[in-house]
Design a protein around this motif. Structure first.
Motif, PDB file in Angstrom:
ATOM      1  N   VAL A   1      -8.189  -9.415  -3.578  1.00 61.19           N
ATOM      2  CA  VAL A   1      -6.868  -9.618  -2.964  1.00 61.19           C
ATOM      3  C   VAL A   1      -6.010  -8.373  -3.137  1.00 61.19           C
ATOM      4  O   VAL A   1      -5.358  -7.913  -2.192  1.00 61.19           O
ATOM      5  N   LEU A   2      -5.995  -7.795  -4.330  1.00 61.77           N
ATOM      6  CA  LEU A   2      -5.228  -6.572  -4.550  1.00 61.77           C
ATOM      7  C   LEU A   2      -5.775  -5.419  -3.716  1.00 61.77           C
ATOM      8  O   LEU A   2      -5.002  -4.623  -3.151  1.00 61.77           O
ATOM      9  N   ALA A   3      -7.100  -5.313  -3.626  1.00 65.55           N
ATOM     10  CA  ALA A   3      -7.704  -4.263  -2.801  1.00 65.55           C
ATOM     11  C   ALA A   3      -7.336  -4.451  -1.336  1.00 65.55           C
ATOM     12  O   ALA A   3      -7.083  -3.473  -0.609  1.00 65.55           O
ATOM     13  N   ILE A   4      -7.280  -5.696  -0.882  1.00 63.20           N
ATOM     14  CA  ILE A   4      -6.895  -5.994   0.505  1.00 63.20           C
ATOM     15  C   ILE A   4      -5.445  -5.587   0.753  1.00 63.20           C
ATOM     16  O   ILE A   4      -5.136  -4.920   1.752  1.00 63.20           O
ATOM     17  N   VAL A   5      -4.534  -5.987  -0.122  1.00 66.27           N
ATOM     18  CA  VAL A   5      -3.124  -5.643   0.071  1.00 66.27           C
ATOM     19  C   VAL A   5      -2.954  -4.130   0.120  1.00 66.27           C
ATOM     20  O   VAL A   5      -2.251  -3.594   0.996  1.00 66.27           O
ATOM     21  N   ASN A   6      -3.601  -3.417  -0.802  1.00 66.33           N
ATOM     22  CA  ASN A   6      -3.523  -1.962  -0.807  1.00 66.33           C
ATOM     23  C   ASN A   6      -3.986  -1.371   0.523  1.00 66.33           C
ATOM     24  O   ASN A   6      -3.297  -0.558   1.140  1.00 66.33           O
ATOM     25  N   GLU A   7      -5.190  -1.776   0.952  1.00 66.34           N
ATOM     26  CA  GLU A   7      -5.766  -1.133   2.128  1.00 66.34           C
ATOM     27  C   GLU A   7      -5.011  -1.487   3.407  1.00 66.34           C
ATOM     28  O   GLU A   7      -4.815  -0.622   4.279  1.00 66.34           O
ATOM     29  N   VAL A   8      -4.562  -2.737   3.528  1.00 63.42           N
ATOM     30  CA  VAL A   8      -3.774  -3.111   4.700  1.00 63.42           C
ATOM     31  C   VAL A   8      -2.485  -2.286   4.742  1.00 63.42           C
ATOM     32  O   VAL A   8      -2.084  -1.775   5.806  1.00 63.42           O
ATOM     33  N   TYR A   9      -1.833  -2.138   3.604  1.00 64.51           N
ATOM     34  CA  TYR A   9      -0.594  -1.362   3.554  1.00 64.51           C
ATOM     35  C   TYR A   9      -0.844   0.095   3.929  1.00 64.51           C
ATOM     36  O   TYR A   9      -0.145   0.646   4.791  1.00 64.51           O
ATOM     37  N   PHE A  10      -1.837   0.723   3.335  1.00 62.06           N
ATOM     38  CA  PHE A  10      -2.040   2.156   3.566  1.00 62.06           C
ATOM     39  C   PHE A  10      -2.572   2.454   4.966  1.00 62.06           C
ATOM     40  O   PHE A  10      -2.228   3.475   5.556  1.00 62.06           O
ATOM     41  N   ARG A  11      -3.382   1.559   5.524  1.00 59.98           N
ATOM     42  CA  ARG A  11      -3.892   1.846   6.865  1.00 59.98           C
ATOM     43  C   ARG A  11      -2.807   1.675   7.926  1.00 59.98           C
ATOM     44  O   ARG A  11      -2.931   2.202   9.028  1.00 59.98           O
ATOM     45  N   ASN A  12      -1.737   0.952   7.595  1.00 57.74           N
ATOM     46  CA  ASN A  12      -0.597   0.839   8.499  1.00 57.74           C
ATOM     47  C   ASN A  12       0.447   1.923   8.266  1.00 57.74           C
ATOM     48  O   ASN A  12       0.988   2.487   9.215  1.00 57.74           O
ATOM     49  N   MET A  13       0.703   2.226   7.004  1.00 54.29           N
ATOM     50  CA  MET A  13       1.739   3.202   6.677  1.00 54.29           C
ATOM     51  C   MET A  13       1.265   4.647   6.840  1.00 54.29           C
ATOM     52  O   MET A  13       2.069   5.552   7.085  1.00 54.29           O
ATOM     53  N   HIS A  14      -0.029   4.854   6.675  1.00 52.00           N
ATOM     54  CA  HIS A  14      -0.556   6.224   6.725  1.00 52.00           C
ATOM     55  C   HIS A  14      -1.814   6.250   7.594  1.00 52.00           C
ATOM     56  O   HIS A  14      -2.911   6.555   7.125  1.00 52.00           O
ATOM     57  N   LYS A  15      -1.628   5.921   8.860  1.00 51.79           N
ATOM     58  CA  LYS A  15      -2.749   5.871   9.793  1.00 51.79           C
ATOM     59  C   LYS A  15      -3.364   7.260   9.940  1.00 51.79           C
ATOM     60  O   LYS A  15      -2.671   8.261  10.064  1.00 51.79           O
TER      61      LYS A  15
END
Length: 391
Positions: free
Chosen positions: A122-136
């Motif tokens: 869950v933590l890995a998911i939140v991290n990756e979803v955030y970074f792939r949106n914020m830093h495409k």
């Protein structure tokens, strides 16, 4: 889909889960998610996070994964049989908007045995979803440059050739792909210093060693599961010893602070456990006090391992290694500085157990910012029982 395998988690989840199966199969728990980073807005990504967690809950262990786990020396056959039937229960996890602006709430409730594997993915998911949106489309050249600087720093530390470290960065990683690249690079370039990873899937795929023993949630749960609160730390260590009979012998030292740990970590535990892990407070003071404690209990500290894992970077880890070189064995678990040092600020997110069997549980850290409890009265009572300073 971010998580493709239930092995994409930390080893200590499996080592604790096996204890839960054998010792506490009926325990009921609650976990809460918290983002400690200020000014981070996760709400725009809540639907993506929900979909990724839905996909996570469809996964089951494959036969080759069960075979890999079964070949680990401390994993038992009945646990493998249980895992063959296992999946994460989607009904146990609820994701909603949080109370504060930009916050999201992730709450897990249910059987400890069936929910223990939620936290890391869950933590890995939140991290990756955030970074792939914020830093495409972020260019990872900077990340590779920083990683090579770390490798060169270790190779240049010829005064401490015994320096050993591991990757502890699954929950903090920038992305799954970057995590794999980091570990692969370390395996190839630092074979004498890089001893393995907490991530079981990467250990399997890259033929390195999976590492881990216990986490804070294990000792926290024992606050509710043991005979009385004051004896809960001793109870936790004794149950661990019953399960592993001397294997996986690194004890976590900071659930109640170092003073309480040393009071409970008597000569029996000093001799039985291979060492202890530092995860809060001053690492130099912690190490010095632990070595004196071993000597007081007539144990040669040179035979014991001190594992450091609190927000480390390589300069700090090397300084700690120099301080204790020749006085004990040392090892270092490095997370964010390995798997999320790519030139953009990392998220500070956690997911902690807050109740077990309906009772509040808490961690009282040597570092006040790491203390976490949903019940101030219980936290005050815990401090009183363990004779901890008030803050």
């Amino acid at each position: 889909m971010i998580i493709h395998s239930l092995l994409d988690t930390d080893l200590y989840k499996f080592s604790m889960m096996q204890v839960v199966l054998h010792q506490f199969p009926s325990a009921q728990v609650e976990y809460l998610f918290k983002c400690r980073s200020k000014g981070v807005n996760l709400r725009p990504y809540i639907d993506e996070i929900r979909e990724e967690i839905h996909q996570l809950c469809q996964l089951k262990f494959r036969e080759d994964e069960l075979e890999y786990l079964g070949n680990l020396r401390f994993i038992k056959g009945d646990f493998i049989e249980f895992l063959g039937l296992f999946h994460l229960p989607e009904k146990s996890i609820v994701i909603t908007e949080g109370e504060e602006e930009g916050e999201i709430s992730i709450e897990v409730k249910g059987s400890w045995l069936h929910t223990i594997l939620f936290e890391i993915p869950v933590l890995a998911i939140v991290n990756e979803v955030y970074f792939r949106n914020m830093h495409k489309d972020l260019d990872l050249t900077e990340g590779r440059h920083r990683l090579q600087e770390k490798i060169n720093l270790v190779l240049g530390a010829t005064d401490i050739p015994s320096f050993k470290f591991a990757d502890y960065g699954t929950r903090r990683r920038f992305s799954k792909v970057w995590h794999a690249e980091v570990v692969k690079t370390l395996v190839e370039q630092l074979p004498k210093h890089f001893v393995g990873t907490s991530n079981v899937l990467l250990a399997k795929e890259l033929k390195t060693t999976p590492l881990g023993t216990m986490a804070h949630e294990y000792l926290q749960a024992c606050q509710a599961l043991g005979p009385r609160l004051r004896d809960s730390q001793v109870f936790a260590f004794e149950k661990w010893a019953q399960e592993y009979r001397g294997d996986l012998g690194i004890a976590l030292s900071d659930v109640y602070g170092l003073n309480a740990f040393l009071r409970d970590f008597d000569m029996f535990f000093c001799k039985l456990f291979d060492g202890a892990r530092h995860d809060s407070g001053d690492p130099f003071d912690w190490g010095e006090r632990l070595l004196r404690h071993y000597e007081t209990n007539r144990v040669d500290p040179r035979m014991k391992t001190l594992v450091f894992s609190d927000g480390l970077n390589f300069n700090l880890a090397l300084d700690i290694a120099r301080r204790f070189d020749g006085r004990c064995k040392t090892s270092f678990g490095i997370g964010t500085n390995l798997t999320n040092d790519v030139g953009v600020p990392a998220l500070q997110i956690v997911m902690k157990m807050v109740r077990c069997n309906g009772q509040p549980v808490a961690k009282v850290s040597d570092e006040p910012g790491k203390t976490m409890s949903v019940d101030p009265e219980y936290l005050s009572y815990l401090r009183h029982v363990f004779d901890l300073p008030k803050v």
